[in-house]
Motif scaffolding. Structure first.
Motif: not given
Length: 480
Positions: A274-280, A291-292, A375-376, A418-421
């Motif tokens: 979730s944190a990775m997606i949020a940063r993107e 988010v984390r 996100v989650v 897309r953000a996670l990818t």
């Protein structure tokens, strides 16, 4: 001393002898040491140390936030190096200790502080700091000598810590975390001193020295410590509150992990994804942390689901699935009163909604679903597909991402996919999970000599396995 290896004892003895050699010149005839200033600064150091550990409502007032380094550095700027070593010695001896041998720890701290102060004083003198400080118009030039002295003070403390670690454990200090050497370290010294705070301490110490030389004298110098003490108190309060928040989250996660062992570690991995997606998506600071936390606590409602359903050996009936599908609402109710969670509560409630409106618990669709819940939802399904479960084998990361992309627009928000990818393509997927180790250690400790099976807590029956995986892609059962 007997509990320490011979090399560590030699290190402590060497530090004590070095501290004595550093302070000895102050007692030579004709040394011209301003003893009243030495006494005043030493008492001030002790006073700051006493305030640091002053009990307030049952706990230390400053909870590990040291307030005497600025005074030691002020002594470095005002006194000869040998006198500065004497100022640092009492406060070092008075530092709180959290274990045995108490006397050796105190002696080590005192010697360490004295040697560091002497070295900082030497560096300050070599750069003509005293002349720059007392000159009529040369004060700005004292900033560089003061910064170098603060850096030397920090580096000497670090070097001495590294030396005792290496001597006690026979390996690099960066890998030595426990063992005999830990007996000598300050209770809050989990890592080497950071340089930046000591530069700030040096600036405060320099301000004290400047005020000391002003027409107002030492009383004005003492006023400089007031904002520093207030800052230390505020920092201690923040750290205490942050620690309480983390403890609350940890307790909830461990409770879920114990109840549903096949999802052990899942919560932390979802928080990380979730944190990775949020940063993107450009989230930073407090919102990124929320988010984390939302990812970590998304399944906390499973505490309200009967254990027999979470551990059922076989597929769920429609009625049983409806019961498990209540876990988002249970989770929302459980955390309703925890104020610091903020938006995370909505993510816990809605992380099983689908963008096409066929999710649960309320059938929200599209933009009606809170951003953090979207996100989650992606992070949750991604970890479910890339982890081995009772009802499915782990899929490769690429396969899981392809499945998320296939379901984007119907089950998942395409922007989140897309953000996670993008994040996984840039950083890879390297989950860091601690709950497994914590729970296994607890199980081993509780099992005793008879022991339970590896990974199984004593007194808990072996968990059943589901015969088949049902539900939408990446969600298994009623979701991970």
């Amino acid at each position: 001393m007997r509990v320490l290896p011979p090399a560590a004892r030699a290190c402590v003895l060497g530090a004590v002898l070095a501290a004595a050699a550093c302070a000895a010149p102050a007692f030579r005839p004709g040394s011209a040491v301003p003893w009243p200033a030495v006494g005043l600064l030493a008492v001030l150091c002790l006073g700051c140390e006493a305030v640091r550990v002053l009990p307030f409502r049952g706990r230390a007032l400053f909870e590990g936030a040291g307030s005497f380094p600025p005074v030691v550095l002020a002594a470095v700027f005002l006194l000869p190096p040998s006198a500065a070593a004497l100022v640092a010695l009492p406060a070092g001896l008075a530092q709180p200790t959290a274990g045995r041998p108490v006397a050796v720890r105190r002696v080590w701290h005192g010697a360490q502080q004295a040697v560091a102060a002497w070295a900082a004083g030497q560096a300050y003198g070599l750069l003509c700091g005293p002349k720059a400080l007392t000159g009529a118009s040369a004060f700005p030039y004292a900033l560089l000598p003061a910064a170098v002295a603060a850096a030397v003070f920090c580096l000497v403390l670090t070097a001495l810590d590294a030396a005792v670690l290496a001597a006690a454990e026979g390996r690099p200090a960066t890998t030595a975390r426990r063992g005999p050497a830990a007996l000598l370290r300050a209770p809050s010294a989990a890592s080497a001193p950071a340089l930046a705070p000591y530069c700030l301490h040096g600036l405060v110490g320099l301000m004290m020295a400047v005020m000391w030389h002003s027409p107002y004298g030492p009383p004005a110098a003492l006023l400089v410590l007031l904002p520093m003490c207030i800052s230390c108190w505020a920092l201690a309060q923040y750290q205490r509150e942050h620690a309480a928040h983390q403890a609350t989250i940890r307790a909830l996660v461990q409770a879920v992990d114990i109840k549903d062992r096949y999802t052990r570690g899942h919560s932390e991995r979802v928080g990380q994804a979730s944190a990775m997606i949020a940063r993107e998506l450009g989230m930073t600071g407090d919102r990124l942390e929320v988010v984390r936390i939302a990812g970590i606590l998304h399944d906390v409602g499973k505490l309200g689901v009967p254990t027999r359903l979470l551990r059922k050996n076989g597929p769920l009936t429609p009625e049983e699935r409806r019961v498990i599908e209540l876990h988002p609402e249970y989770g929302h109710e459980m955390v309703r009163g925890i104020g610091f969670l903020g938006e995370a509560r909505a993510a816990i409630l809605h992380h099983h909604e689908r963008v096409d409106g066929t999710g649960y618990p309320y059938g929200l669709s599209g933009q009606q679903i809170p951003v953090l819940a979207r996100v989650v939802a992606v992070a949750d399904s991604f970890d479910a597909m890339t982890s081995t479960r009772s009802y499915s084998r782990a899929r490769p990361v690429g396969t899981a991402l392809a499945e998320l992309e296939r379901c984007a627009g119907s089950q998942f928000d395409p922007a989140m996919v897309r953000a996670l990818t993008t994040a996984v393509g840039r950083h890879g997927w390297h989950p860091v999970v601690t709950s497994d180790e914590d729970l296994q250690a607890a199980a081993a400790a509780a099992a005793g000599p008879g022991g339970a099976e590896p990974g199984q807590l004593p007194g808990m029956p072996a968990q059943g396995r589901d015969a088949a995986r049902t539900g939408p892609p990446g969600q298994g059962r009623a979701g991970p």
